[in-house]
Design a protein around this motif. Structure first.
Motif, PDB file in Angstrom:
ATOM      1  N   THR A 107     -99.360 -18.719 -75.506  1.00  0.00           N
ATOM      2  CA  THR A 107     -98.088 -18.229 -74.955  1.00  0.00           C
ATOM      3  C   THR A 107     -98.283 -17.183 -73.856  1.00  0.00           C
ATOM      4  O   THR A 107     -97.342 -16.872 -73.140  1.00  0.00           O
ATOM      5  N   ARG A 108     -99.518 -16.642 -73.744  1.00  0.00           N
ATOM      6  CA  ARG A 108     -99.826 -15.548 -72.809  1.00  0.00           C
ATOM      7  C   ARG A 108     -98.975 -14.318 -73.106  1.00  0.00           C
ATOM      8  O   ARG A 108     -98.664 -13.529 -72.209  1.00  0.00           O
ATOM      9  N   CYS A 109     -98.610 -14.154 -74.360  1.00  0.00           N
ATOM     10  CA  CYS A 109     -97.743 -13.029 -74.743  1.00  0.00           C
ATOM     11  C   CYS A 109     -98.313 -12.309 -75.963  1.00  0.00           C
ATOM     12  O   CYS A 109     -99.091 -12.870 -76.738  1.00  0.00           O
ATOM     13  N   TRP A 110     -97.861 -11.061 -76.125  1.00  0.00           N
ATOM     14  CA  TRP A 110     -98.181 -10.265 -77.305  1.00  0.00           C
ATOM     15  C   TRP A 110     -97.024 -10.339 -78.287  1.00  0.00           C
ATOM     16  O   TRP A 110     -95.868 -10.471 -77.887  1.00  0.00           O
ATOM     17  N   LYS A 111     -97.349 -10.231 -79.557  1.00  0.00           N
ATOM     18  CA  LYS A 111     -96.303 -10.061 -80.565  1.00  0.00           C
ATOM     19  C   LYS A 111     -96.794  -9.058 -81.597  1.00  0.00           C
ATOM     20  O   LYS A 111     -97.995  -8.951 -81.876  1.00  0.00           O
ATOM     21  N   SER A 112     -95.860  -8.298 -82.144  1.00  0.00           N
ATOM     22  CA  SER A 112     -96.189  -7.316 -83.178  1.00  0.00           C
ATOM     23  C   SER A 112     -95.794  -7.863 -84.538  1.00  0.00           C
ATOM     24  O   SER A 112     -94.739  -8.488 -84.688  1.00  0.00           O
ATOM     25  N   VAL A 113     -96.686  -7.657 -85.508  1.00  0.00           N
ATOM     26  CA  VAL A 113     -96.309  -7.984 -86.886  1.00  0.00           C
ATOM     27  C   VAL A 113     -95.132  -7.090 -87.260  1.00  0.00           C
ATOM     28  O   VAL A 113     -95.163  -5.874 -87.042  1.00  0.00           O
ATOM     29  N   LEU A 171    -107.663   7.953 -66.807  1.00  0.00           N
ATOM     30  CA  LEU A 171    -106.813   8.197 -67.973  1.00  0.00           C
ATOM     31  C   LEU A 171    -106.370   6.915 -68.673  1.00  0.00           C
ATOM     32  O   LEU A 171    -105.684   6.967 -69.703  1.00  0.00           O
ATOM     33  N   LEU A 172    -106.741   5.770 -68.123  1.00  0.00           N
ATOM     34  CA  LEU A 172    -106.315   4.492 -68.693  1.00  0.00           C
ATOM     35  C   LEU A 172    -107.524   3.640 -69.086  1.00  0.00           C
ATOM     36  O   LEU A 172    -108.605   3.767 -68.510  1.00  0.00           O
ATOM     37  N   THR A 173    -107.320   2.758 -70.051  1.00  0.00           N
ATOM     38  CA  THR A 173    -108.356   1.807 -70.464  1.00  0.00           C
ATOM     39  C   THR A 173    -107.757   0.402 -70.442  1.00  0.00           C
ATOM     40  O   THR A 173    -106.703   0.166 -71.041  1.00  0.00           O
ATOM     41  N   SER A 174    -108.424  -0.511 -69.725  1.00  0.00           N
ATOM     42  CA  SER A 174    -107.981  -1.904 -69.649  1.00  0.00           C
ATOM     43  C   SER A 174    -108.786  -2.759 -70.613  1.00  0.00           C
ATOM     44  O   SER A 174    -109.982  -2.528 -70.822  1.00  0.00           O
ATOM     45  N   TYR A 175    -108.135  -3.766 -71.175  1.00  0.00           N
ATOM     46  CA  TYR A 175    -108.787  -4.667 -72.122  1.00  0.00           C
ATOM     47  C   TYR A 175    -108.764  -6.079 -71.556  1.00  0.00           C
ATOM     48  O   TYR A 175    -107.729  -6.555 -71.063  1.00  0.00           O
ATOM     49  N   TYR A 176    -109.915  -6.747 -71.626  1.00  0.00           N
ATOM     50  CA  TYR A 176    -110.092  -8.070 -71.025  1.00  0.00           C
ATOM     51  C   TYR A 176    -110.641  -9.053 -72.046  1.00  0.00           C
ATOM     52  O   TYR A 176    -111.381  -8.679 -72.961  1.00  0.00           O
ATOM     53  N   VAL A 177    -110.296 -10.327 -71.845  1.00  0.00           N
ATOM     54  CA  VAL A 177    -110.957 -11.423 -72.541  1.00  0.00           C
ATOM     55  C   VAL A 177    -111.837 -12.126 -71.522  1.00  0.00           C
ATOM     56  O   VAL A 177    -111.420 -12.373 -70.388  1.00  0.00           O
ATOM     57  N   SER A 216    -118.960 -18.683 -68.328  1.00  0.00           N
ATOM     58  CA  SER A 216    -118.681 -18.571 -66.891  1.00  0.00           C
ATOM     59  C   SER A 216    -118.587 -17.129 -66.403  1.00  0.00           C
ATOM     60  O   SER A 216    -118.752 -16.856 -65.212  1.00  0.00           O
ATOM     61  N   GLY A 217    -118.294 -16.194 -67.325  1.00  0.00           N
ATOM     62  CA  GLY A 217    -118.096 -14.809 -66.922  1.00  0.00           C
ATOM     63  C   GLY A 217    -116.696 -14.519 -66.416  1.00  0.00           C
ATOM     64  O   GLY A 217    -116.377 -13.383 -66.059  1.00  0.00           O
ATOM     65  N   ARG A 218    -115.822 -15.528 -66.384  1.00  0.00           N
ATOM     66  CA  ARG A 218    -114.447 -15.310 -65.924  1.00  0.00           C
ATOM     67  C   ARG A 218    -113.692 -14.458 -66.932  1.00  0.00           C
ATOM     68  O   ARG A 218    -113.833 -14.627 -68.144  1.00  0.00           O
ATOM     69  N   SER A 219    -112.856 -13.545 -66.421  1.00  0.00           N
ATOM     70  CA  SER A 219    -112.139 -12.612 -67.288  1.00  0.00           C
ATOM     71  C   SER A 219    -110.655 -12.581 -66.962  1.00  0.00           C
ATOM     72  O   SER A 219    -110.241 -12.907 -65.843  1.00  0.00           O
ATOM     73  N   ALA A 220    -109.879 -12.191 -67.955  1.00  0.00           N
ATOM     74  CA  ALA A 220    -108.436 -12.015 -67.770  1.00  0.00           C
ATOM     75  C   ALA A 220    -108.022 -10.730 -68.483  1.00  0.00           C
ATOM     76  O   ALA A 220    -108.371 -10.519 -69.653  1.00  0.00           O
ATOM     77  N   ARG A 221    -107.299  -9.877 -67.765  1.00  0.00           N
ATOM     78  CA  ARG A 221    -106.835  -8.637 -68.386  1.00  0.00           C
ATOM     79  C   ARG A 221    -105.631  -8.927 -69.265  1.00  0.00           C
ATOM     80  O   ARG A 221    -104.696  -9.614 -68.854  1.00  0.00           O
ATOM     81  N   ILE A 222    -105.654  -8.364 -70.497  1.00  0.00           N
ATOM     82  CA  ILE A 222    -104.570  -8.639 -71.432  1.00  0.00           C
ATOM     83  C   ILE A 222    -103.820  -7.387 -71.857  1.00  0.00           C
ATOM     84  O   ILE A 222    -102.720  -7.493 -72.404  1.00  0.00           O
ATOM     85  N   ARG A 223    -104.384  -6.185 -71.595  1.00  0.00           N
ATOM     86  CA  ARG A 223    -103.708  -4.979 -72.072  1.00  0.00           C
ATOM     87  C   ARG A 223    -104.225  -3.752 -71.339  1.00  0.00           C
ATOM     88  O   ARG A 223    -105.385  -3.704 -70.912  1.00  0.00           O
ATOM     89  N   VAL A 224    -103.372  -2.733 -71.204  1.00  0.00           N
ATOM     90  CA  VAL A 224    -103.758  -1.431 -70.671  1.00  0.00           C
ATOM     91  C   VAL A 224    -103.216  -0.362 -71.605  1.00  0.00           C
ATOM     92  O   VAL A 224    -102.037  -0.386 -71.969  1.00  0.00           O
ATOM     93  N   PHE A 225    -104.078   0.587 -72.013  1.00  0.00           N
ATOM     94  CA  PHE A 225    -103.677   1.674 -72.906  1.00  0.00           C
ATOM     95  C   PHE A 225    -103.953   3.025 -72.256  1.00  0.00           C
ATOM     96  O   PHE A 225    -104.903   3.175 -71.480  1.00  0.00           O
ATOM     97  N   ASP A 226    -103.116   3.998 -72.631  1.00  0.00           N
ATOM     98  CA  ASP A 226    -103.431   5.379 -72.246  1.00  0.00           C
ATOM     99  C   ASP A 226    -104.384   5.967 -73.294  1.00  0.00           C
ATOM    100  O   ASP A 226    -104.731   5.322 -74.284  1.00  0.00           O
TER     101      ASP A 226
END
Length: 399
Positions: A201-207, A132-138, A143-153
């Protein structure tokens, strides 16, 4: 067996000592080391970080990383991701001088449930579905290294209209990821919310403001990052819409002008190359004739940069030609390459089973590689856009 004469032995020892002294002198001179490192590709430099703390510090310095990118701005390859469930492998199309790793770092992207969303100058964004969830990665492409930045329902995923990576290695070591989400809509308008992730900043911001766009803005084509903004070509409106990351607002670009009564333009390619925004069109009635437009740096107008006709190409590659009653041509521009050091400009073109380099100046042709598996890149797959193209570039910037 004779022994080495004392005089010769002293010369050998003196030579070895001189080499050691020279190596030590290089190691002690950071300026000289930096100049040598500037001429070395990304992958060896990554391994060089393990040599010593000094080398790691020099190669990881943000100023060095930006200067290295300016000295080595070339695109390394293209990633072609088939949309077919029967033949899903990711294909790598290397450009001249680039050697594909024996174990490509991005093979994990072939796993079921993974979807590549966007790429930009060495980073790509992908999603992974978990029930039921979707994760988003950069992902760091080299190198193939990844970091998860968001999870959505599921509801949030449905509202997502576009995902774009914004990265300019010639200016910074930091990237941004832009999420475009639709909050609500009516027959006239859509309410759009923009959220921006910053690697600094490793953070999200909304317009702050909810943005209002016409209802027929679909974001159906992938966004292109250029000159501080993300651009979308809107087929339904025949216009280019862009989001300015500094001003945090949407604006429109003019579209190339055609003379009255001329056939409607057909978009074949929209993308960025070496700091320039390009748009390639054909006329529906003459699909082998094309025009390459380039946007002025001040966003004021499109200029005609190149024109060409691929009809002569069909003599060498007859599989491009299809149809018995109505003749049509099967090809797809994947990328436009313009060099910074007087390299000749080329159009990278996919035809059934092959990738071809078309010289935009002398009209010369060169086969770049075969496309495998063949079923993923057959005439039907090319003509119906059943695969997506992503730029592959190695960068020293980190996740």
């Amino acid at each position: 067996m004779g022994t080495t004469p004392p005089t010769r032995r002293r010369k050998i020892l003196d030579s070895g000592t001189s080499l050691q002294i020279s190596a030590a002198a290089v190691a002690d001179s950071e300026d000289l080391l930096i100049e040598i490192f500037m001429c070395i590709p990304v992958k060896p430099l990554v391994r060089f970080k393990l040599v010593s703390q000094q080398w790691r510090s020099l190669i990881s310095d943000p100023k060095f990383i930006v200067n290295h990118a300016r000295r080595n701005p070339s695109l390394n390859a293209l990633l072609l991701k088939s949309q077919s469930k029967e033949h899903p492998p990711l294909s790598i199309v290397p450009f001249e001088g680039y050697e594909i790793p024996r174990t490509p770092p991005l093979q994990f992207l072939n796993k079921p449930g993974i979807d590549i969303l966007h790429s930009c100058k060495g980073f790509l964004c992908y999603s992974v579905v978990h029930d039921l969830l979707t994760s988003y990665y950069v992902c760091h492409s080299a190198s193939g290294r990844s970091a998860r930045i968001r999870v959505f329902d599921q509801e949030s995923v449905k509202a997502l209209r576009s995902v774009c990576v914004a990265f300019d290695p010639l200016k910074s070591v930091h990237y941004k990821v832009i999420f475009v989400r639709q909050m609500s809509g009516s027959q006239m308008n859509r309410l759009i919310k923009i959220e921006i992730y910053s690697s600094e900043t490793r953070c999200w911001k909304s317009v702050k403001e909810i943005l209002i766009l016409p209802n027929n803005v679909e974001f159906e084509n992938e966004g292109v990052y250029w000159n501080g903004a993300v651009y979308w070509y809107e087929d339904s409106r025949l216009e280019v819409l862009y989001f300015d990351l500094e001003l945090e607002c949407f604006k429109k670009l003019p579209t190339p002008q055609v003379s009255e009564g001329s056939p409607k333009m057909n978009l074949e390619y929209f993308g960025e190359s070496c700091g320039r925004l390009h748009l390639i069109t054909t006329r529906r009635s003459l699909r082998t004739q094309f025009t390459v437009y380039e946007m002025q740096r001040d966003k004021s107008d499109w200029i005609v940069k190149y024109q060409g006709d691929l009809n002569s190409m069909t003599l060498k590659y007859p599989k491009m030609v299809r149809g018995h009653i109505y003749r049509y041509y099967v090809y797809r521009p994947l990328c436009l390459i313009e060099g910074e050091k007087n390299e000749e400009p080329h159009l990278v073109i996919a035809i059934p089973g092959k990738v071809i380099l078309y010289n935009l100046e002398d009209k010369g042709l060169k086969m770049l590689c075969d496309l495998l598996p063949a079923k993923s890149f057959c005439a039907h797959a090319i003509s119906t856009n059943q695969f997506r193209t992503f730029q592959y570039m190695e960068t020293l910037a980190s996740i």
